[in-house]
Design a protein around this motif. Structure first.
Motif, short mmCIF file in Angstrom:
data_model
loop_
_atom_site.label_atom_id
_atom_site.label_comp_id
_atom_site.label_asym_id
_atom_site.label_seq_id
_atom_site.Cartn_x
_atom_site.Cartn_y
_atom_site.Cartn_z
N UNK A 1 0.86 -1.18 0.00
CA UNK A 1 0.00 0.00 0.00
C UNK A 1 0.91 1.24 0.00
N UNK A 2 0.96 1.90 -1.13
CA UNK A 2 1.83 3.06 -1.32
C UNK A 2 1.06 4.33 -0.94
N UNK A 3 1.54 5.03 0.10
CA UNK A 3 0.85 6.22 0.60
C UNK A 3 1.75 7.44 0.47
N UNK A 4 1.20 8.51 -0.06
CA UNK A 4 1.91 9.79 -0.12
C UNK A 4 1.19 10.77 0.80
N UNK A 5 1.91 11.27 1.80
CA UNK A 5 1.33 12.20 2.77
C UNK A 5 1.53 13.63 2.31
N UNK A 6 0.48 14.43 2.43
CA UNK A 6 0.52 15.83 2.00
C UNK A 6 -0.17 16.68 3.07
N UNK A 7 0.55 17.69 3.57
CA UNK A 7 0.01 18.62 4.58
C UNK A 7 -0.18 19.98 3.89
N UNK A 8 -1.40 20.31 3.47
CA UNK A 8 -1.60 21.52 2.66
C UNK A 8 -1.48 22.84 3.41
N UNK A 9 -1.76 22.87 4.72
CA UNK A 9 -1.79 24.17 5.40
C UNK A 9 -0.72 24.32 6.48
N UNK A 10 -0.44 23.26 7.23
CA UNK A 10 0.55 23.33 8.31
C UNK A 10 1.26 21.99 8.41
N UNK A 11 2.59 22.04 8.47
CA UNK A 11 3.37 20.81 8.64
C UNK A 11 3.83 20.74 10.09
N UNK A 12 3.28 19.83 10.90
CA UNK A 12 3.67 19.73 12.31
C UNK A 12 5.04 19.08 12.43
N UNK A 13 6.06 19.87 12.72
CA UNK A 13 7.44 19.38 12.64
C UNK A 13 7.81 18.43 13.77
N UNK A 14 7.24 18.63 14.97
CA UNK A 14 7.64 17.79 16.10
C UNK A 14 6.52 17.72 17.13
N UNK A 15 6.79 17.03 18.23
CA UNK A 15 5.78 16.78 19.25
C UNK A 15 5.30 18.06 19.93
N UNK A 16 6.16 19.08 19.96
CA UNK A 16 5.78 20.34 20.61
C UNK A 16 4.58 20.98 19.93
N UNK A 17 4.47 20.78 18.62
CA UNK A 17 3.33 21.32 17.89
C UNK A 17 2.01 20.78 18.46
N UNK A 18 1.99 19.49 18.74
CA UNK A 18 0.77 18.86 19.27
C UNK A 18 0.46 19.41 20.66
N UNK A 19 1.50 19.51 21.52
CA UNK A 19 1.31 20.01 22.88
C UNK A 19 0.79 21.44 22.89
N UNK A 20 1.20 22.24 21.89
CA UNK A 20 0.77 23.63 21.81
C UNK A 20 -0.54 23.79 21.05
N UNK A 21 -1.09 22.68 20.57
CA UNK A 21 -2.35 22.74 19.83
C UNK A 21 -2.20 23.23 18.41
N UNK A 22 -0.97 23.23 17.89
CA UNK A 22 -0.74 23.66 16.50
C UNK A 22 -0.84 22.42 15.61
N UNK A 23 -2.01 22.21 15.04
CA UNK A 23 -2.26 21.00 14.26
C UNK A 23 -2.80 21.38 12.89
N UNK A 24 -2.53 20.56 11.89
CA UNK A 24 -3.05 20.86 10.54
C UNK A 24 -4.56 20.73 10.49
N UNK A 25 -5.19 21.61 9.71
CA UNK A 25 -6.62 21.51 9.51
C UNK A 25 -6.97 20.37 8.57
N UNK A 26 -6.05 20.08 7.67
CA UNK A 26 -6.27 19.01 6.70
C UNK A 26 -5.00 18.18 6.57
N UNK A 27 -5.18 16.87 6.42
CA UNK A 27 -4.09 15.98 6.05
C UNK A 27 -4.62 15.09 4.93
N UNK A 28 -3.90 15.05 3.83
CA UNK A 28 -4.34 14.25 2.68
C UNK A 28 -3.39 13.07 2.52
#
Length: 350
Positions: A154-181
């Protein structure tokens, strides 16, 4: 978020570009929402770097989930892959394994390494993916195929159109992408060059490796189209010249033009994938999880602070886990050590 088109059952090997350290986290959420969550939790395993297994609590839970941890040392990793695949095959129940052939996540240093690798091997430089290090992925595929425990890739290509969460700190700060394709391409074994051929001279592995490189070339083209879109500068300049528009108006024209080209680019991709569109509003989910974990953590701290039995149980669990990690590497290594021991005993003549 959901992952439409992802097979829920059978022997599957998932391969995916590694755009951020949190790819595994978001794809896990997608799978849990789109498929049978209980089955996925039991039979879906992820290949990660060994340092993640050492994180107290978090890494230990991934050990208990039987994720596969690699050290980027081929001699040790090869033995690890052989034993792990043997365990999966002997288990008998169909598994799904996710591996990132790039070997590390996309960030400035790894991109420089990828460019250096490309120059040394006379390959094109990629800007949106890293060149795959195919040895481990091809070896795992060959082991599973030999054990009749792989039905499809199963070949999957991940695309983050609005925000790329670089590390775990993004999640802790609530900085998450609105869309993930996730662009999902299901490839049956009979459509993969070299599968089933004699590999005594490495020809089969070489063919599979070239096929894998080709997939990454296609990922680069796809992501370049999505992130950049076809150039529309000429039409913008023509518009400015003919109508005397200001720079600000021209910028608005450019935004509108890029939106049109992006939509056209996405439309042209529809027929290339089994299912391609994944849209998710994740903020609500993350905030709910944060609140749940906060309440759970407070209650856990309270219980452990007032209950001697709970304190003793926690001390025993942590002590045993630390001992296993120091002596064997992690629970995964311990299980594989016992598996190899059992296999040797079964091979002894009666």
């Amino acid at each position: 978020m959901y992952a439409a088109g992802v097979p829920e059952t059978g022997w599957n090997l998932f391969i995916m570009n590694h755009r951020t350290r949190l790819d595994w986290y978001y794809i896990w959420l997608a799978f849990l929402k789109s498929t049978n969550a209980f089955r996925m939790a039991q039979m879906f395993k992820i290949v990660l770097k060994s340092s993640l297994s050492k994180i107290p609590g978090y890494g230990w839970s991934m050990q208990m989930s039987r994720f596969l941890f690699l050290e980027r040392n081929w001699e040790r990793d090869k033995e690890h892959l052989d034993t792990y695949s043997s365990m999966v095959i002997d288990h008998g129940a169909p598994h799904s394994i996710l591996i990132f052939p790039e070997g590390t996540d996309y960030e400035p240093n790894s991109l420089l390494s990828s460019h250096s690798f490309a120059r040394k091997n006379n390959l094109p430089a990629y800007d949106y993916v890293l060149h795959p290090r195919i040895t481990g992925t091809v070896h795992l595929m060959q082991q599973l195929i030999a054990g009749k425990s792989l039905e499809r890739v199963v070949n999957i290509t991940a695309y983050y159109p609005d925000l790329i969460p670089e590390n775990e700190l993004y999640v802790l700060l609530g900085k998450v992408p609105k869309e993930v394709w996730y662009f999902v391409d299901i490839i049956e074994l009979e459509d993969i060059p070299g599968v089933g051929d004699d590999d005594s001279e490495g020809k089969s592995s070489e063919q599979i490796g070239e096929w894998l490189k080709k997939l990454w070339e296609e990922k680069e083209e796809l992501l370049k189209t999505l992130y950049e879109g076809p150039s529309d500068e000429k039409s913008i300049n023509d518009h400015k010249h003919q109508n005397g528009t200001s720079e600000e108006t021209a910028d608005n024209v450019g935004v509108a033009a890029k939106k049109r080209t992006d939509e056209a680019a996405l439309s042209s991709l529809r027929d290339r994938f089994v299912e391609h569109n994944l849209v998710s509003q994740l903020s609500g989910i993350h905030y709910a999880l944060f609140i749940w974990w906060s309440i759970f953590s407070v209650l856990a701290v309270y219980v452990f602070s007032v209950s001697l039995p709970a304190q003793l149980i926690a001390l025993i669990v942590v002590s045993v886990t630390v001992f296993v990690n120091i002596k064997y590497g992690d629970w995964d290594y311990l299980e594989m050590h016992l598996h190899k021991k059992r296999m040797k005993e079964q091979q002894k003549p009666l």
